[in-house]
Design a protein around this motif. Structure first.
Motif, PDB file in Angstrom:
ATOM      1  N   SER A  95       0.761  -1.218  -0.053  1.00 37.56           N
ATOM      2  CA  SER A  95       0.105   0.320   0.090  1.00 37.56           C
ATOM      3  C   SER A  95       0.758   1.146   0.032  1.00 37.56           C
ATOM      4  N   ARG A  96       2.010   1.025   0.149  1.00 43.39           N
ATOM      5  CA  ARG A  96       3.057   2.398   0.160  1.00 43.39           C
ATOM      6  C   ARG A  96       2.852   2.967  -1.124  1.00 43.39           C
ATOM      7  N   GLN A  97       3.489   4.216  -1.490  1.00 46.68           N
ATOM      8  CA  GLN A  97       3.569   4.735  -2.609  1.00 46.68           C
ATOM      9  C   GLN A  97       4.787   5.332  -2.705  1.00 46.68           C
ATOM     10  N   PRO A  98       5.893   4.886  -3.736  1.00 47.75           N
ATOM     11  CA  PRO A  98       5.364   3.566  -4.566  1.00 47.75           C
ATOM     12  C   PRO A  98       5.283   2.070  -3.856  1.00 47.75           C
ATOM     13  N   PRO A  99       4.748   1.326  -4.088  1.00 44.17           N
ATOM     14  CA  PRO A  99       4.751  -0.058  -3.629  1.00 44.17           C
ATOM     15  C   PRO A  99       6.093  -0.582  -3.420  1.00 44.17           C
ATOM     16  N   VAL A 100       6.138  -1.261  -2.272  1.00 44.38           N
ATOM     17  CA  VAL A 100       7.407  -1.827  -1.592  1.00 44.38           C
ATOM     18  C   VAL A 100       7.072  -3.454  -2.087  1.00 44.38           C
ATOM     19  N   ILE A 101       7.991  -3.968  -3.046  1.00 43.02           N
ATOM     20  CA  ILE A 101       7.811  -5.484  -3.403  1.00 43.02           C
ATOM     21  C   ILE A 101       9.162  -6.299  -2.608  1.00 43.02           C
ATOM     22  N   HIS A 102       8.585  -7.238  -1.760  1.00 38.98           N
ATOM     23  CA  HIS A 102       9.721  -7.793  -1.001  1.00 38.98           C
ATOM     24  C   HIS A 102      10.468  -8.727  -2.039  1.00 38.98           C
ATOM     25  N   ARG A 103      10.074  -9.355  -2.780  1.00 35.95           N
ATOM     26  CA  ARG A 103      10.878 -10.407  -3.493  1.00 35.95           C
ATOM     27  C   ARG A 103      11.387 -11.681  -3.071  1.00 35.95           C
ATOM     28  N   ASP A 104      11.261 -11.972  -1.841  1.00 34.95           N
ATOM     29  CA  ASP A 104      11.944 -13.299  -1.482  1.00 34.95           C
ATOM     30  C   ASP A 104      10.777 -13.727  -0.187  1.00 34.95           C
ATOM     31  N   ILE A 105       9.684 -13.637  -0.225  1.00 32.78           N
ATOM     32  CA  ILE A 105       8.450 -14.299   0.928  1.00 32.78           C
ATOM     33  C   ILE A 105       8.970 -15.491   0.953  1.00 32.78           C
ATOM     34  N   ASN A 106       9.222 -16.103   2.139  1.00 30.74           N
ATOM     35  CA  ASN A 106       9.323 -17.546   2.411  1.00 30.74           C
ATOM     36  C   ASN A 106       9.271 -17.526   4.080  1.00 30.74           C
ATOM     37  N   CYS A 107       9.212 -18.921   4.482  1.00 32.28           N
ATOM     38  CA  CYS A 107       9.123 -18.883   5.937  1.00 32.28           C
ATOM     39  C   CYS A 107      10.697 -18.780   6.646  1.00 32.28           C
ATOM     40  N   SER A 108      11.615 -18.594   5.828  1.00 31.05           N
ATOM     41  CA  SER A 108      13.054 -18.467   6.604  1.00 31.05           C
ATOM     42  C   SER A 108      13.147 -16.989   6.724  1.00 31.05           C
ATOM     43  N   ASN A 109      12.131 -16.116   5.966  1.00 34.33           N
ATOM     44  CA  ASN A 109      12.334 -14.879   6.182  1.00 34.33           C
ATOM     45  C   ASN A 109      11.164 -14.165   6.914  1.00 34.33           C
ATOM     46  N   ILE A 110      10.656 -14.970   7.511  1.00 31.57           N
ATOM     47  CA  ILE A 110       9.582 -14.577   8.766  1.00 31.57           C
ATOM     48  C   ILE A 110      10.181 -15.092  10.095  1.00 31.57           C
ATOM     49  N   ILE A 111      10.295 -14.225  10.959  1.00 29.59           N
ATOM     50  CA  ILE A 111      10.867 -14.369  12.407  1.00 29.59           C
ATOM     51  C   ILE A 111       9.589 -14.454  13.192  1.00 29.59           C
ATOM     52  N   VAL A 112       9.725 -15.682  14.075  1.00 28.20           N
ATOM     53  CA  VAL A 112       8.644 -15.637  15.167  1.00 28.20           C
ATOM     54  C   VAL A 112       9.524 -15.166  16.542  1.00 28.20           C
ATOM     55  N   CYS A 113       9.060 -13.876  16.948  1.00 21.40           N
ATOM     56  CA  CYS A 113      10.026 -13.610  18.168  1.00 21.40           C
ATOM     57  C   CYS A 113       9.993 -14.307  19.297  1.00 21.40           C
ATOM     58  N   ALA A 114      10.839 -14.267  20.257  1.00 18.48           N
ATOM     59  CA  ALA A 114      11.044 -15.174  21.398  1.00 18.48           C
ATOM     60  C   ALA A 114       9.945 -15.256  22.226  1.00 18.48           C
ATOM     61  N   ASP A 115       9.072 -14.226  22.549  1.00 17.54           N
ATOM     62  CA  ASP A 115       7.859 -14.108  23.149  1.00 17.54           C
ATOM     63  C   ASP A 115       6.575 -15.120  22.573  1.00 17.54           C
ATOM     64  N   ASN A 116       6.960 -15.490  21.414  1.00 18.47           N
ATOM     65  CA  ASN A 116       5.833 -16.025  20.593  1.00 18.47           C
ATOM     66  C   ASN A 116       4.571 -15.384  20.316  1.00 18.47           C
ATOM     67  N   THR A 117       4.632 -14.068  20.580  1.00 18.13           N
ATOM     68  CA  THR A 117       3.306 -13.327  20.562  1.00 18.13           C
ATOM     69  C   THR A 117       3.450 -12.222  19.235  1.00 18.13           C
ATOM     70  N   ARG A 118       4.664 -12.273  18.507  1.00 22.77           N
ATOM     71  CA  ARG A 118       4.855 -11.349  17.420  1.00 22.77           C
ATOM     72  C   ARG A 118       5.641 -11.981  16.199  1.00 22.77           C
ATOM     73  N   ILE A 119       5.301 -11.729  15.063  1.00 19.64           N
ATOM     74  CA  ILE A 119       6.213 -12.092  14.075  1.00 19.64           C
ATOM     75  C   ILE A 119       7.088 -10.844  13.288  1.00 19.64           C
ATOM     76  N   LYS A 120       7.917 -10.943  12.515  1.00 24.39           N
ATOM     77  CA  LYS A 120       8.558  -9.930  11.751  1.00 24.39           C
ATOM     78  C   LYS A 120       9.178 -10.440  10.701  1.00 24.39           C
ATOM     79  N   LEU A 121       8.705  -9.726   9.199  1.00 23.15           N
ATOM     80  CA  LEU A 121       9.391 -10.073   8.146  1.00 23.15           C
ATOM     81  C   LEU A 121      10.563  -9.385   7.866  1.00 23.15           C
ATOM     82  N   ILE A 122      11.534 -10.120   7.619  1.00 23.49           N
ATOM     83  CA  ILE A 122      12.917  -9.632   7.475  1.00 23.49           C
ATOM     84  C   ILE A 122      13.467  -9.897   5.890  1.00 23.49           C
ATOM     85  N   ASP A 123      14.689  -9.711   5.826  1.00 26.89           N
ATOM     86  CA  ASP A 123      15.567  -9.724   4.652  1.00 26.89           C
ATOM     87  C   ASP A 123      14.602  -9.210   3.124  1.00 26.89           C
TER      88      ASP A 123
END
Length: 262
Positions: A95-123
C-alpha cells in the motif's frame, strides 16, 4: 544493540567508473527508503552507511527469535495458528507509494519473536537489488530468490521476456508459505531447477493442501496461488477472506492499516 549486514557491490573489471558510481548511488538511495518503513510486523531498518564506494553496511533491529521454518519444524500448524501469520505486513508494503515489493517471501524470512506473540518479516532482498549495479549482472534474465516460492511469471512462464517482480509475485510466495505451514514441508521440495519448476507448475499447478484442511483454507490458498497473476487476490482482498475473518481480524483493521504511513 543492533545487527549489521555488509554488502559488497559486484563491480566488475571493465565497468565504466562514472556510470557505475551513478548506479551505486541510485541503488543506495533506493535502499535508504527501507529506513522509512514502520510496521510492527516488519524488521526495523535503522541506518545505511557507505564506508567505501562499493561497500554498503545496513544496520537493522536485532531480533530474538527463530524463523517460521524452524518454528514449523516439519510439523503442520493448526489453522488458528496459520491465521496468526497473515498478510498485514504485505498489506502495509504493497500500500506504500510507490509499492514496496519484498521479492523473497518464504518461511525462512519470517521471524517468530522469542515471546511467541509477534512475527517480523525480514530480509528485503537488498543483495538482490544491489546486484544490478554491474552492467554484467544487470544483463541476466534469471530471477533471484528462493526457487520453491517463485511465481510462474518469474520463471519465464509469463508473456514477458524479462523478470517481472510484482505485488502478485509476493502474494504467490505467501501462498507457498501457507502451504508449508499447512503441510510442514516446503512446496515443490524435490524440484531442483527452473525448468523442472516451470514444467511442474504448467502441468499440475501448486501442490494440493493435505487432507483434513478446511474448505475456507483451501479457497484462501487457491486465491494466493492462481497460475495467472491477474487472477490472484491482493493483500487487501485476502485480509477480508472468510478464512482470516474466522480468526482475530477485527472490523475496521483494514482501514487503519491502509492509513498507516508513519
Amino acid at each position: 544493540m543492533c545487527a549489521a549486514k555488509t554488502l559488497r557491490l559486484p563491480v566488475q573489471l571493465g565497468d565504466e567508473l562514472p556510470s557505475v558510481s551513478t548506479e551505486i548511488q541510485r541503488s543506495v538511495e533506493s535502499e535508504r527508503n527501507l529506513c522509512r518503513l514502520r510496521h510492527p510486523n516488519i524488521v526495523r531498518f535503522l541506518h545505511i552507511a557507505q564506508p567505501e564506494p562499493a561497500i554498503v553496511v545496513v544496520f537493522m533491529e536485532l531480533l530474538d527469535g527463530r524463523s517460521l521454518e524452524r518454528f514449523i519444524d516439519n510439523k503442520p500448524l493448526d489453522e488458528p495458528k496459520i491465521r496468526d501469520f497473515n498478510l498485514r505486513a504485505l498489506l502495509y508494503l504493497h500500500s506504500r507509494q510507490p509499492p514496496v515489493i519484498h521479492r523473497d517471501i518464504n518461511c525462512s524470512n519470517i521471524i517468530v519473536c522469542a515471546d511467541n506473540t509477534r512475527i517480523k518479516l525480514i530480509d528485503f532482498g537488498l543483495a538482490i537489488k544491489l546486484e544490478s549495479v554491474s552492467h554484467v549482472s544487470a544483463s541476466t534474465q534469471s530471477p533471484k530468490g528462493t526457487l520453491n516460492f517463485m511465481a510462474p511469471e518469474l520463471l519465464g512462464a509469463g508473456e514477458s521476456d524479462s523478470v517481472q517482480y510484482s505485488r502478485e509475485s509476493d502474494i504467490w510466495a505467501f501462498g507457498c508459505s501457507v502451504f508449508q505451514m499447512a503441510s510442514g514441508v516446503r512446496p515443490f521440495a524435490n524440484v531442483g531447477s527452473f525448468i523442472e519448476m516451470i514444467q511442474l507448475i504448467d502441468k499440475r499447478g501448486v501442490p494440493a493442501l493435505p487432507d483434513g484442511r478446511s474448505a475456507e483454507l483451501r479457497d484462501f490458498y487457491s486465491r494466493c496461488t492462481a497460475k495467472d497473476c491477474r487472477k490472484r487476490r491482493s493483500a487487501v482482498e485476502l485480509l477480508e477472506h472468510e478464512f482470516l475473518r474466522g480468526g482475530k481480524l477485527k472490523k475496521g483493521l483494514l482501514s487503519s492499516l491502509l492509513g498507516e504511513r508513519k
